[in-house]
Design a protein around this motif. Structure first.
Motif, PDB file in Angstrom:
ATOM      1  N   PRO A 148       0.831  -1.206   0.000  1.00 23.08           N
ATOM      2  CA  PRO A 148       0.000   0.000   0.000  1.00 23.08           C
ATOM      3  C   PRO A 148       0.867   1.257   0.000  1.00 23.08           C
ATOM      4  O   PRO A 148       2.083   1.203   0.217  1.00 23.08           O
ATOM      5  CB  PRO A 148      -0.806  -0.121   1.298  1.00 23.08           C
ATOM      6  CG  PRO A 148       0.000  -1.011   2.173  1.00 23.08           C
ATOM      7  CD  PRO A 148       0.731  -1.953   1.255  1.00 23.08           C
ATOM      8  N   ASP A 149       0.222   2.393  -0.212  1.00 26.95           N
ATOM      9  CA  ASP A 149       0.959   3.653  -0.369  1.00 26.95           C
ATOM     10  C   ASP A 149       1.810   3.984   0.845  1.00 26.95           C
ATOM     11  O   ASP A 149       2.911   4.515   0.702  1.00 26.95           O
ATOM     12  CB  ASP A 149      -0.011   4.804  -0.652  1.00 26.95           C
ATOM     13  CG  ASP A 149      -0.579   4.748  -2.062  1.00 26.95           C
ATOM     14  OD1 ASP A 149      -0.031   3.988  -2.892  1.00 26.95           O
ATOM     15  OD2 ASP A 149      -1.564   5.458  -2.334  1.00 26.95           O
ATOM     16  N   ARG A 150       1.322   3.698   2.050  1.00 27.96           N
ATOM     17  CA  ARG A 150       2.107   4.086   3.232  1.00 27.96           C
ATOM     18  C   ARG A 150       3.393   3.270   3.333  1.00 27.96           C
ATOM     19  O   ARG A 150       4.407   3.770   3.839  1.00 27.96           O
ATOM     20  CB  ARG A 150       1.270   3.971   4.508  1.00 27.96           C
ATOM     21  CG  ARG A 150       0.936   2.568   4.948  1.00 27.96           C
ATOM     22  CD  ARG A 150      -0.062   2.590   6.100  1.00 27.96           C
ATOM     23  NE  ARG A 150      -0.195   1.269   6.693  1.00 27.96           N
ATOM     24  CZ  ARG A 150       0.189   0.972   7.927  1.00 27.96           C
ATOM     25  NH1 ARG A 150       0.740   1.894   8.691  1.00 27.96           N
ATOM     26  NH2 ARG A 150       0.025  -0.247   8.402  1.00 27.96           N
ATOM     27  N   VAL A 151       3.359   2.025   2.860  1.00 31.33           N
ATOM     28  CA  VAL A 151       4.587   1.223   2.836  1.00 31.33           C
ATOM     29  C   VAL A 151       5.550   1.787   1.793  1.00 31.33           C
ATOM     30  O   VAL A 151       6.763   1.891   2.031  1.00 31.33           O
ATOM     31  CB  VAL A 151       4.252  -0.248   2.550  1.00 31.33           C
ATOM     32  CG1 VAL A 151       5.531  -1.053   2.323  1.00 31.33           C
ATOM     33  CG2 VAL A 151       3.447  -0.839   3.697  1.00 31.33           C
ATOM     34  N   ARG A 152       5.019   2.179   0.659  1.00 29.26           N
ATOM     35  CA  ARG A 152       5.867   2.787  -0.379  1.00 29.26           C
ATOM     36  C   ARG A 152       6.497   4.090   0.128  1.00 29.26           C
ATOM     37  O   ARG A 152       7.680   4.354  -0.103  1.00 29.26           O
ATOM     38  CB  ARG A 152       5.037   3.072  -1.623  1.00 29.26           C
ATOM     39  CG  ARG A 152       4.506   1.833  -2.296  1.00 29.26           C
ATOM     40  CD  ARG A 152       3.537   2.204  -3.422  1.00 29.26           C
ATOM     41  NE  ARG A 152       3.039   1.009  -4.076  1.00 29.26           N
ATOM     42  CZ  ARG A 152       3.734   0.309  -4.971  1.00 29.26           C
ATOM     43  NH1 ARG A 152       4.942   0.707  -5.327  1.00 29.26           N
ATOM     44  NH2 ARG A 152       3.227  -0.771  -5.519  1.00 29.26           N
TER      45      ARG A 152
END
Length: 308
Positions: A245-249
């Motif tokens: 997900p975006d927060r991991v990226r």
């Protein structure tokens, strides 16, 4: 000495509540924790499942602690997880950075723990003498290795335990990984090469600390030397598989940017170029866009108990 269960150097040795690379790789003690507050918070939030599993393990030994002390708490993400996990406990967050403790107090208030959440600002381990009560559970996540004399630090931690109290330190584990060995840019194995640079950085950081003492990092033996009993160790895994997900990226991009900026001189030109592409939001091969980004990390917790 602010620490949010972190990594001290680049990405790992403190991936957790917090890795904290230096601002200047030639000054290994110049760490600007306050500036890193938002990054430390986002990292600790991402690693919350790992901390929750560690707390469930600790709860088997300390079923109803009255006082939990988070030594080197940083912005308080993990301290607040302790407050949530142990609803009958008071939690004191201890750190050398008042700006980070301000974030911790604000988080505790937002989450409804403010009435049983305290903070204490000062240098470790001396500031622990100012604790009003001994701790039933004292947690130190990657804060001990910022003390020159780790054996003396452990003795100071142990001295603040109540009879039957548990000391839990998070030190060691495995380097974190974000990408496949060969991710299609430059020479395969860049993360392993970064690990080697980080290990050198970490050794130099330790050597530069005031009163630095070389110590074999056999944590159970060191805990026993502090007069504690019933030592135990367990490692906890964070496995956030691709597609991320975006927060991991965003987290991967933040840490890779810091690695590039901290270790740029030590990396060869090809690896620097690879990192430049990985952190570029517009590059289709960057971590913001590619499909194979993940987080895989393991942290080890060592525990021991003060005799009743």
């Amino acid at each position: 000495m602010a620490h949010e269960h972190k990594h001290d150097h680049g990405r790992d040795h403190d991936h957790g509540q917090d890795q904290k690379p230096g601002r200047d790789r030639h000054d290994h003690t110049a760490l600007d924790w306050a500036v890193m507050g938002p990054l430390l918070e986002s990292q600790a939030e991402l690693f919350a499942p790992l901390y929750e599993r560690a707390m469930a393990w600790l709860a088997k030994e300390q079923t109803d602690p009255g006082l939990i002390v988070d030594v080197g708490s940083g912005p308080g993400v993990v301290a607040c997880l302790f407050a949530e996990t142990f609803p009958g406990a008071r939690v004191d967050a201890v750190d050398g950075s008042e700006p980070l403790l301000e974030r911790a107090r604000a988080r505790a208030d937002r989450q409804g723990f403010g009435d049983r959440f305290g903070t204490l600002t000062g240098e470790l381990p001396e500031v622990l003498a100012e604790l009003e009560y001994p701790a039933d559970l004292l947690w130190a996540s990657r804060s001990l290795h910022h003390l020159g004399d780790q054996r003396a630090g452990l003795a100071a931690f142990a001295a603040r335990l109540a009879p039957g109290g548990t000391l839990a330190i998070m030190e060691g584990g495995l380097p974190s990984r974000f990408l496949p060995r060969d991710f299609g840019i430059g020479r395969p194995g860049v993360e392993a090469r970064i690990d080697a640079i980080e290990a050198e950085w970490f050794a130099q950081m330790r050597a530069d600390l005031p009163g630095a003492v070389t110590e074999t990092e056999d944590w159970p033996a060191l805990l026993a030397s502090a007069g504690l009993k019933h030592t135990g160790s367990r490692s906890f895994l964070l496995d956030l598989p691709a597609p991320a997900p975006d927060r991991v990226r965003a987290y991967a991009a933040s840490w890779l940017t810091r690695v590039r900026d901290t270790y740029g001189e030590a990396l060869d030109a090809d690896d620097r170029a690879a990192l430049d592409r990985l952190v570029d939001p517009q590059d289709p091969a960057g971590v913001h866009r590619r499909a194979d980004v993940f987080v895989l990390a393991a942290h080890t917790v060592h525990t021991a108990v003060r005799a009743g």
